[in-house]
Design an enzyme around this catalytic site. Structure first.
Site, PDB file in Angstrom:
ATOM      1  N   ASP A  70       5.695  -4.791  -4.891  1.00 31.81           N
ATOM      2  CA  ASP A  70       4.617  -5.585  -4.297  1.00 31.81           C
ATOM      3  C   ASP A  70       5.245  -6.582  -3.342  1.00 31.81           C
ATOM      4  OD1 ASP A  70       2.066  -7.084  -3.927  1.00 31.81           O
ATOM      5  OD2 ASP A  70       1.413  -5.909  -5.645  1.00 31.81           O
ATOM      6  N   HIS A  81       6.046  -4.712  -0.622  1.00 32.74           N
ATOM      7  CA  HIS A  81       4.985  -4.809   0.381  1.00 32.74           C
ATOM      8  C   HIS A  81       5.308  -5.788   1.500  1.00 32.74           C
ATOM      9  CE1 HIS A  81       1.730  -3.271  -2.687  1.00 32.74           C
ATOM     10  NE2 HIS A  81       2.672  -2.377  -2.411  1.00 32.74           N
TER      11      HIS A  81
END
Length: 363
Positions: A202, A224
């Protein structure tokens, strides 16, 4: 168990008639179990947490430490398994130093919770480390492995330095790790993160609110990217004066990312990304969008969270063949300044909108 070493110190008066100052004891404590550490922390200004096995469902609670306390993790810190929200570790206090001894590790053994759903369902997973209400403090050299979900939650902090911290959740790439953000920052001012080494699934960094936030010299892999937001829909929705510099983003879904919540309010201003290198980005090299709703883009940007004063300089690298180098979806974006931005590969977007004129930004 705990061992105490009391060091007595006094200031001697040079004047013959002056009173003798009061002696004050300062304790150095080594704890080998969580219960003793939690109970005894108030008596200590130097704390060594040595090979602590934290029981299931228990927070290693280091909140409310005395000003000037130094806490060091030694050996291997582990945690029992339970489905609960956590956190596994929590710190608060002023003028606190938190670090790791040579060869230490803090291993959450997150695979016991991983189910590819993160915080969106499945098992209830504990967050790892709350750095909440830490003032004028330092976190240095912690080596963290396999967090169940989010790693460091920085909230209500002021003048906090985070140096040379590693978050290695690479095992989660093939074992169902999800929502394993490394650093989530909210409602804080003066946070400086330097030299982070992150492998996760993430955001490497997510600034949801706060002022004077710096991230520099980091390496982010597998996640991410370096993100502002999503901004909006919280009690605090102001992001101002954020500097993200001299960092690498590798094998990640996104590189540079700013996202705001559709229909929400709250400004994003004075944001700088500089000296960012991208490599093998799977979805977006640079993505800025004002259309998030329930965690997903709608394709319809709104203007309630304006993005102003955005500077991008020396952003370079490549995306995969199926990715988009730059995507911008704005309803209220002003006063941008882009230079030296070169993201190659992938397919250019034909759906960009709201790019400030004269900014140098382009899709």
């Amino acid at each position: 168990m705990v061992s105490y070493l009391f060091v007595l110190g006094a200031l001697a008066s040079v004047a013959i008639a002056s009173p003798v100052p009061e002696l004050k004891a300062r304790a150095s404590c080594t704890f080998t179990d969580a219960a003793s550490a939690i109970k005894g922390k108030a008596s200590c200004t130097t704390i060594v947490l040595n090979n602590i096995a934290v029981p299931a469902g228990t927070t290693l609670d280091m909140t409310g430490l005395k000003s000037g306390t130094h806490v060091s993790f030694s050996g291997k810190t582990t945690f029992g398994y339970k489905e609960w929200e956590g956190p596994l570790i929590s710190f608060s206090g002023s003028n606190v130093v938190i670090d790791g001894a040579s060869g230490h590790s803090i291993d959450c053994q997150g695979s016991r919770w991983w189910d590819s759903k993160g915080g969106n369902g499945g098992k209830t997973k504990p967050k790892f480390f709350y750095a909440h209400s830490l003032k004028d403090s330092t976190i240095r050299g912690l080596h963290t492995l396999n967090t169940p979900v989010q790693a460091f939650s920085i909230n209500g902090a002021a003048n906090l330095g985070v140096y040379d911290v590693s978050v290695d959740n690479s095992a989660g790439d093939s074992a169902g790790g999800h929502n394993t953000d490394a650093f989530d920052v909210g409602s804080s001012t003066g946070v400086y993160i330097s030299g982070a080494d992150v492998k996760n699934q993430d955001d490497c960094l997510a600034v949801n609110s706060g002022t004077n936030i710096t991230f520099t010299g980091g390496t982010c892999s597998g996640g991410h990217g370096l993100s502002i937001g999503s901004v909006g829909g919280r009690k605090d929705n102001v992001v101002k004066s954020v500097s993200i510099t001299n960092s690498k983003i590798i094998n990640s879904d996104n590189g540079v990312r700013i996202k705001t919540v559709a229909g929400a309010t709250g400004p994003v201003s004075d944001i700088t990304y500089s000296g960012i290198t991208l490599s093998n980005i799977a979805k977006y090299g640079i993505v800025i969008e004002q259309d998030y709703e329930n965690g997903s883009p709608t394709g319809k940007p709104t203007s309630g969270v304006p993005i102003s004063g955005l500077t991008l300089s020396k952003i370079s690298g490549s995306v995969s063949s199926s990715a988009t180098p730059v995507y911008i979806l704005c309803a209220s974006c002003t006063n941008w300044k882009w230079s030296g931005v070169s993201v190659t590969g992938g397919k250019k977007s034909s759906k960009c909108t709201g790019i400030p004129s004269g900014s140098g930004a382009a899709c």
